[in-house]
Structures are given as structure tokens and as C-alpha cells.
Write a protein that holds these residues in place. Structure first.
Motif, mmCIF file in Angstrom:
data_model
loop_
_atom_site.group_PDB
_atom_site.id
_atom_site.type_symbol
_atom_site.label_atom_id
_atom_site.label_comp_id
_atom_site.label_asym_id
_atom_site.label_seq_id
_atom_site.Cartn_x
_atom_site.Cartn_y
_atom_site.Cartn_z
ATOM 1 N N LEU A 106 -6.986 -6.842 2.474
ATOM 2 C CA LEU A 106 -7.626 -7.819 1.601
ATOM 3 C C LEU A 106 -7.216 -7.503 0.174
ATOM 4 C CD1 LEU A 106 -9.815 -6.957 3.983
ATOM 5 C CD2 LEU A 106 -11.059 -8.809 2.898
ATOM 6 N N GLN A 107 -6.811 -8.519 -0.574
ATOM 7 C CA GLN A 107 -6.406 -8.286 -1.957
ATOM 8 C C GLN A 107 -7.130 -9.248 -2.877
ATOM 9 O OE1 GLN A 107 -2.286 -7.535 -2.599
ATOM 10 N NE2 GLN A 107 -2.375 -8.053 -4.767
ATOM 11 N N ASN A 108 -7.730 -8.677 -3.929
ATOM 12 C CA ASN A 108 -8.517 -9.407 -4.914
ATOM 13 C C ASN A 108 -9.652 -10.155 -4.226
ATOM 14 O OD1 ASN A 108 -7.044 -8.257 -6.990
ATOM 15 N ND2 ASN A 108 -5.501 -9.848 -6.922
ATOM 16 N N ASN A 109 -9.978 -11.373 -4.638
ATOM 17 C CA ASN A 109 -11.111 -12.079 -4.046
ATOM 18 C C ASN A 109 -10.813 -12.416 -2.594
ATOM 19 O OD1 ASN A 109 -12.882 -12.228 -6.273
ATOM 20 N ND2 ASN A 109 -11.621 -13.841 -7.161
ATOM 21 N N ALA A 110 -11.651 -11.900 -1.686
ATOM 22 C CA ALA A 110 -11.407 -12.131 -0.264
ATOM 23 C C ALA A 110 -12.672 -11.843 0.537
ATOM 24 C CB ALA A 110 -10.268 -11.236 0.228
ATOM 25 N N ASN A 111 -12.890 -12.624 1.568
ATOM 26 C CA ASN A 111 -14.004 -12.422 2.493
ATOM 27 C C ASN A 111 -13.489 -12.575 3.913
ATOM 28 O OD1 ASN A 111 -16.039 -12.344 0.388
ATOM 29 N ND2 ASN A 111 -15.644 -14.527 0.156
ATOM 30 N N ILE A 112 -14.016 -11.731 4.811
ATOM 31 C CA ILE A 112 -13.598 -11.816 6.204
ATOM 32 C C ILE A 112 -14.764 -11.432 7.097
ATOM 33 C CG2 ILE A 112 -12.673 -9.469 6.173
ATOM 34 C CD1 ILE A 112 -10.558 -10.465 8.206
ATOM 35 N N SER A 113 -14.799 -12.060 8.262
ATOM 36 C CA SER A 113 -15.823 -11.769 9.258
ATOM 37 C C SER A 113 -15.148 -11.567 10.609
ATOM 38 C CB SER A 113 -16.803 -12.942 9.330
ATOM 39 O OG SER A 113 -17.699 -12.766 10.382
ATOM 40 N N ALA A 132 -6.674 -7.300 -10.095
ATOM 41 C CA ALA A 132 -7.122 -8.160 -11.193
ATOM 42 C C ALA A 132 -8.603 -7.898 -11.443
ATOM 43 C CB ALA A 132 -6.893 -9.635 -10.832
ATOM 44 N N SER A 133 -9.084 -8.228 -12.628
ATOM 45 C CA SER A 133 -10.479 -7.943 -12.982
ATOM 46 C C SER A 133 -11.444 -8.943 -12.344
ATOM 47 C CB SER A 133 -10.650 -7.957 -14.503
ATOM 48 O OG SER A 133 -10.371 -9.243 -15.014
ATOM 49 N N ASP A 134 -12.714 -8.523 -12.261
ATOM 50 C CA ASP A 134 -13.815 -9.357 -11.762
ATOM 51 C C ASP A 134 -13.575 -9.903 -10.354
ATOM 52 O OD1 ASP A 134 -15.374 -9.098 -14.117
ATOM 53 O OD2 ASP A 134 -14.132 -10.629 -15.088
ATOM 54 N N GLN A 135 -13.104 -9.073 -9.455
ATOM 55 C CA GLN A 135 -12.820 -9.484 -8.085
ATOM 56 C C GLN A 135 -13.858 -8.894 -7.135
ATOM 57 O OE1 GLN A 135 -9.790 -11.546 -7.613
ATOM 58 N NE2 GLN A 135 -10.295 -11.546 -9.782
ATOM 59 N N THR A 136 -14.213 -9.660 -6.095
ATOM 60 C CA THR A 136 -15.170 -9.171 -5.099
ATOM 61 C C THR A 136 -14.650 -9.448 -3.699
ATOM 62 O OG1 THR A 136 -16.410 -11.242 -5.075
ATOM 63 C CG2 THR A 136 -17.162 -9.539 -6.612
ATOM 64 N N GLN A 137 -15.054 -8.590 -2.783
ATOM 65 C CA GLN A 137 -14.696 -8.749 -1.374
ATOM 66 C C GLN A 137 -15.918 -8.456 -0.521
ATOM 67 O OE1 GLN A 137 -11.451 -6.078 -0.563
ATOM 68 N NE2 GLN A 137 -10.080 -7.105 -1.989
ATOM 69 N N THR A 138 -16.052 -9.220 0.567
ATOM 70 C CA THR A 138 -17.086 -8.957 1.552
ATOM 71 C C THR A 138 -16.422 -8.883 2.916
ATOM 72 O OG1 THR A 138 -18.754 -10.132 0.264
ATOM 73 C CG2 THR A 138 -19.240 -9.750 2.592
ATOM 74 N N GLY A 163 -7.828 -4.091 -11.930
ATOM 75 C CA GLY A 163 -8.653 -4.136 -10.726
ATOM 76 C C GLY A 163 -9.632 -2.981 -10.608
ATOM 77 N N ALA A 164 -9.737 -2.163 -11.665
ATOM 78 C CA ALA A 164 -10.620 -0.991 -11.627
ATOM 79 C C ALA A 164 -12.087 -1.359 -11.428
ATOM 80 C CB ALA A 164 -10.454 -0.169 -12.908
ATOM 81 N N ASP A 165 -12.477 -2.596 -11.761
ATOM 82 C CA ASP A 165 -13.885 -2.995 -11.605
ATOM 83 C C ASP A 165 -14.150 -3.766 -10.309
ATOM 84 O OD1 ASP A 165 -12.634 -5.387 -12.213
ATOM 85 O OD2 ASP A 165 -14.095 -5.994 -13.738
ATOM 86 N N GLY A 166 -13.185 -3.819 -9.405
ATOM 87 C CA GLY A 166 -13.342 -4.546 -8.142
ATOM 88 C C GLY A 166 -14.484 -4.001 -7.297
ATOM 89 N N LYS A 167 -15.190 -4.915 -6.610
ATOM 90 C CA LYS A 167 -16.332 -4.529 -5.774
ATOM 91 C C LYS A 167 -16.098 -4.989 -4.344
ATOM 92 C CE LYS A 167 -19.626 -4.756 -9.516
ATOM 93 N NZ LYS A 167 -19.494 -5.696 -10.572
ATOM 94 N N VAL A 168 -16.351 -4.080 -3.408
ATOM 95 C CA VAL A 168 -16.222 -4.420 -1.991
ATOM 96 C C VAL A 168 -17.565 -4.127 -1.312
ATOM 97 C CG1 VAL A 168 -15.257 -2.173 -1.354
ATOM 98 C CG2 VAL A 168 -14.875 -4.128 0.117
ATOM 99 N N THR A 169 -17.975 -5.053 -0.462
ATOM 100 C CA THR A 169 -19.187 -4.873 0.359
ATOM 101 C C THR A 169 -18.755 -4.846 1.810
ATOM 102 O OG1 THR A 169 -20.527 -6.091 -1.252
ATOM 103 C CG2 THR A 169 -21.422 -5.849 0.979
ATOM 104 N N LEU A 170 -19.108 -3.763 2.504
ATOM 105 C CA LEU A 170 -18.803 -3.622 3.925
ATOM 106 C C LEU A 170 -20.118 -3.696 4.685
ATOM 107 C CD1 LEU A 170 -16.900 -2.950 6.306
ATOM 108 C CD2 LEU A 170 -17.289 -0.525 5.785
ATOM 109 N N MET A 171 -20.239 -4.697 5.554
ATOM 110 C CA MET A 171 -21.449 -4.862 6.368
ATOM 111 C C MET A 171 -21.115 -4.585 7.822
ATOM 112 S SD MET A 171 -23.336 -8.115 4.624
ATOM 113 C CE MET A 171 -21.990 -9.260 4.764
#
Length: 176
Positions: A106-113, A132-138, A163-171
Motif C-alpha cells: 500500500l502506498q500513500n492513501n490506501a484502504n484494503i479489506s 507524501a504528507s498527510d496520508q492515511t491507510q486502513t 511521508g514521515a507523518d503517514g498513519k496506518v491503522t491495522l485492524m
């Protein structure tokens, strides 16, 4: 691509797709109105550097069902999701296998289930990359999914430059 006149929907039922060569993707869904769905016993095989099995980018929707994806190349993830924040990418059943790379990138803004999906990889099962800045992933790992055959790493997070401020959420859902 955001114009409803320019939308595309493709459904694949069974069969096989095979590519040989560098950057030769198996399937790709790109653009805000594109949807690619797979069903039945579809087999996707790619061979070559950067030849990802399935790709979703720029708002393309992927709905993968009971499909086998195998890649055999350096930097060739089974599934690659890139800059795709608001578009769903779901994998139900089947197998994603990368013989020389991460299973899912997953690169930059991305979501997957994932639901009931097996991921087998030479690298980490999941790589979360931010450039890149302000990116989130779930990432949602649902019931029946197995991500244990890898290099000992379930998830690797890579941050480069902005991309140092990127956030990833793993559920991890029950039964995964």
C-alpha cells in the motif's frame, strides 16, 4: 476520469491471465469511475520486475473474489494499492502469493479489506509505504484470513521524505 461518461466496469469470471516482462501488471483499476471485479476460479500470474498481480490506483475500485494471484519478480507485490483513499479494495477468498516480494503493498492513501484470504510472501505480508504528507491507510484483516507465511514480518511501515507523518491503522478482526 471523474466524468460519469468515462466510467468503466469490468467483471472477470474464471479463466487465467498471465504476463511476462517488467512492469506488466496482471489487472489494474485506475481512475475514479473504474471498477474491476473478479469471480470464480480466476488465476493471475505475473513474471517480471515490478509486475504486480493486481493494482488499484487513483480511485479505481477492486473487488477480488476467489482469485489466485501469483507474482514472480523483484518488487512485484501480489496486490498494489496506490493513492486510492476513497475507493474500496476488497479481497474475499483466494490466495495472494509473491515469490520475491511483499504480498500486499500500500502506498500513500490506501484502504484494503481481506476476508478469508491467504497471503504468502517472500517479504512481509503487508508493506505500508508513505512518500507524501498527510496520508492515511486502513488495513482490515477479516475472519478466515491467514498471513503467516512471510519473512517473519506481518507489517512493515516505510516512511520517506514528506511521508514521515503517514498513519496506518491495522485492524485484526475476530477469526483472523
Amino acid at each position: 476520469p471523474s466524468d460519469p461518461e468515462n466510467m468503466s466496469k469490468i467483471s472477470l469470471y474464471g479463466g487465467s491471465i498471465e504476463t511476462h516482462g517488467d512492469i506488466a501488471y496482471g489487472v489494474i483499476s485506475a481512475g475514479g469511475k473504474s471498477t474491476l471485479s473478479t469471480y470464480g476460479s480466476l488465476d493471475i500470474y505475473t513474471w517480471g520486475s515490478g509486475s504486480h498481480g493486481a493494482v488499484a490506483t487513483w480511485g479505481g475500485v477492486l473487488d477480488i473474489n476467489d482469485t489466485s494471484i501469483v507474482t514472480d519478480g523483484e518488487n512485484a507485490a501480489g496486490l498494489y494499492v496506490y493513492d486510492n483513499r476513497d475507493a474500496p479494495v476488497s479481497v474475499t477468498g483466494g490466495t495472494i502469493q509473491s515469490n520475491k516480494s511483499a504480498g500486499i503493498l500500500l502506498q500513500n492513501n490506501a484502504n484494503i479489506s481481506l476476508t478469508g484470504t491467504t497471503v504468502v510472501s517472500a517479504g512481509a505480508s503487508l508493506v505500508s509505504r508513505f512518500t507524501a504528507s498527510d496520508q492515511t491507510q486502513t488495513i482490515t484483516i477479516g475472519k478466515g484470513s491467514v498471513l503467516t507465511e512471510n519473512n517473519g514480518r506481518l507489517l512493515v511501515v516505510e516512511r520517506e521524505g514528506e511521508g514521515a507523518d503517514g498513519k496506518v491503522t491495522l485492524m485484526l478482526e475476530a477469526g483472523s
